[in-house]
Write a protein that holds these residues in place. Structure first.
Motif, mmCIF file in Angstrom:
data_model
loop_
_atom_site.group_PDB
_atom_site.id
_atom_site.type_symbol
_atom_site.label_atom_id
_atom_site.label_comp_id
_atom_site.label_asym_id
_atom_site.label_seq_id
_atom_site.Cartn_x
_atom_site.Cartn_y
_atom_site.Cartn_z
ATOM 1 N N ASN A 1 1.889 15.896 -5.593
ATOM 2 C CA ASN A 1 1.809 16.537 -4.282
ATOM 3 C C ASN A 1 0.510 16.216 -3.551
ATOM 4 O OD1 ASN A 1 4.336 17.823 -4.635
ATOM 5 N ND2 ASN A 1 3.364 19.428 -5.845
ATOM 6 N N THR A 2 -0.326 15.412 -4.179
ATOM 7 C CA THR A 2 -1.576 14.971 -3.552
ATOM 8 C C THR A 2 -1.401 13.557 -3.011
ATOM 9 O OG1 THR A 2 -2.930 16.318 -5.049
ATOM 10 C CG2 THR A 2 -4.026 14.482 -3.934
ATOM 11 N N GLN A 3 -1.716 13.378 -1.742
ATOM 12 C CA GLN A 3 -1.663 12.046 -1.150
ATOM 13 C C GLN A 3 -2.979 11.325 -1.452
ATOM 14 O OE1 GLN A 3 0.051 11.756 2.898
ATOM 15 N NE2 GLN A 3 0.306 13.980 2.775
ATOM 16 N N ILE A 4 -2.877 10.123 -2.025
ATOM 17 C CA ILE A 4 -4.042 9.385 -2.501
ATOM 18 C C ILE A 4 -4.214 8.133 -1.656
ATOM 19 C CG2 ILE A 4 -5.050 8.184 -4.484
ATOM 20 C CD1 ILE A 4 -3.012 10.021 -6.159
ATOM 21 N N PHE A 5 -5.418 7.956 -1.123
ATOM 22 C CA PHE A 5 -5.722 6.814 -0.267
ATOM 23 C C PHE A 5 -6.858 6.018 -0.897
ATOM 24 C CE2 PHE A 5 -3.806 10.049 2.335
ATOM 25 C CZ PHE A 5 -2.918 9.342 3.143
ATOM 26 N N ILE A 6 -6.601 4.735 -1.155
ATOM 27 C CA ILE A 6 -7.585 3.858 -1.797
ATOM 28 C C ILE A 6 -8.007 2.769 -0.828
ATOM 29 C CG2 ILE A 6 -8.038 2.278 -3.712
ATOM 30 C CD1 ILE A 6 -5.945 3.771 -5.339
ATOM 31 N N SER A 7 -9.313 2.622 -0.657
ATOM 32 C CA SER A 7 -9.880 1.552 0.168
ATOM 33 C C SER A 7 -10.584 0.561 -0.745
ATOM 34 C CB SER A 7 -10.885 2.152 1.171
ATOM 35 O OG SER A 7 -11.588 1.147 1.848
ATOM 36 N N PRO A 8 -9.947 -0.557 -1.104
ATOM 37 C CA PRO A 8 -10.573 -1.525 -2.010
ATOM 38 C C PRO A 8 -11.942 -1.995 -1.518
ATOM 39 C CG PRO A 8 -8.252 -2.021 -1.743
ATOM 40 C CD PRO A 8 -8.575 -0.964 -0.735
ATOM 41 N N GLY A 9 -12.861 -2.209 -2.465
ATOM 42 C CA GLY A 9 -14.223 -2.632 -2.118
ATOM 43 C C GLY A 9 -14.537 -4.025 -2.614
ATOM 44 N N ASN A 10 -15.820 -4.339 -2.708
ATOM 45 C CA ASN A 10 -16.218 -5.693 -3.089
ATOM 46 C C ASN A 10 -16.068 -5.966 -4.582
ATOM 47 O OD1 ASN A 10 -18.596 -3.801 -2.944
ATOM 48 N ND2 ASN A 10 -19.594 -5.485 -4.039
ATOM 49 N N HIS A 11 -15.974 -4.929 -5.406
ATOM 50 C CA HIS A 11 -15.754 -5.131 -6.841
ATOM 51 C C HIS A 11 -14.271 -5.057 -7.214
ATOM 52 C CE1 HIS A 11 -19.877 -5.136 -8.629
ATOM 53 N NE2 HIS A 11 -20.159 -4.600 -7.449
ATOM 54 N N ASP A 12 -13.446 -4.524 -6.321
ATOM 55 C CA ASP A 12 -11.999 -4.426 -6.594
ATOM 56 C C ASP A 12 -11.199 -4.801 -5.345
ATOM 57 O OD1 ASP A 12 -12.682 -2.226 -5.052
ATOM 58 O OD2 ASP A 12 -11.445 -0.807 -6.183
#
Length: 211
Positions: free
Chosen positions: A80-91
């Protein structure tokens, strides 16, 4: 609204300085898992509807599929939690990255190398992800932020007020531009130092806030 903002966990980092000292590197990697699990438990116990991960969740060069599966299985525990990922320079989000080739939990949104807006009833969530290990510009200057009664949040990895003449660019963004866009909260990643004096925030490994 309630949310959790984390960044720069660096799962499966080699911890070179520690790896020469018996099992300290292995212990540090186990500690990473324990801390992330505590974040997920906190979200479950407090019914947090949003989780923002602002880059460098893992180390592209060293990450193991078993670690990705561990991360994803925990994310499945908070459907029920919306998860937002912003990839960075290591991933970064590359052709061979786990962001691209792995099937993530349905509640996970991974941003790409173009600023995108996700609209919900109470909030507009903007995000950008690295598609390489360096980034000269994300195009934030051209972004038009909608002016309405909704909360506007940006999830992004980069260097706040970084020098433009750096040899290696990590998405230098100026505080002035971010303030002009009138975001209610900017969930930053990249600098491993808590700075929450304004609504433009670098967290520690985890940072719990309410807007």
């Amino acid at each position: 609204m309630k949310f959790v903002h984390i960044a720069d966990i660096h799962f499966d980092s080699p911890f070179i300085r520690l790896s020469d000292k018996d099992i300290l590197g292995d212990l540090r990697r186990m500690q990473q898992r324990k801390v992330f699990k505590k974040v997920i438990e906190y979200i479950k116990q407090n019914n947090i509807p949003y989780l923002f991960i602002s880059g460098d969740l893992y180390e592209h060069k060293y990450i193991k599929q078993s670690t990705i599966e561990y991360i994803n299985n925990l994310l499945k525990e908070i459907p029920n939690t919306q998860i937002f990922i912003s990839p960075g320079n290591h991933d970064p989000y590359t052709k061979d990255s786990y962001y691209n080739k792995f099937t993530w939990s349905p509640n996970v949104k991974i941003f790409h190398a173009k600023i995108e807006k996700i609209e919900n009833e109470e909030v507009n969530i903007y995000g950008y992800g690295f598609d390489d290990f360096y980034c000269t510009s994300c195009g934030i200057e051209e972004l038009e932020v909608e002016k309405n009664d909704k909360i506007n949040i940006l999830v992004i990895h980069g260097t706040l007020d970084g020098a433009s003449i750096e040899e290696k660019q990590y998405n230098s963004i100026t505080k002035r531009v971010l303030q002009e866009k009138n975001f209610d909260y900017v969930a930053l990643g990249h600098i491993h130092k808590l700075d929450n004096r304004t609504s433009i925030v670098y967290p520690r490994i985890n940072h719990f806030l309410r807007v």
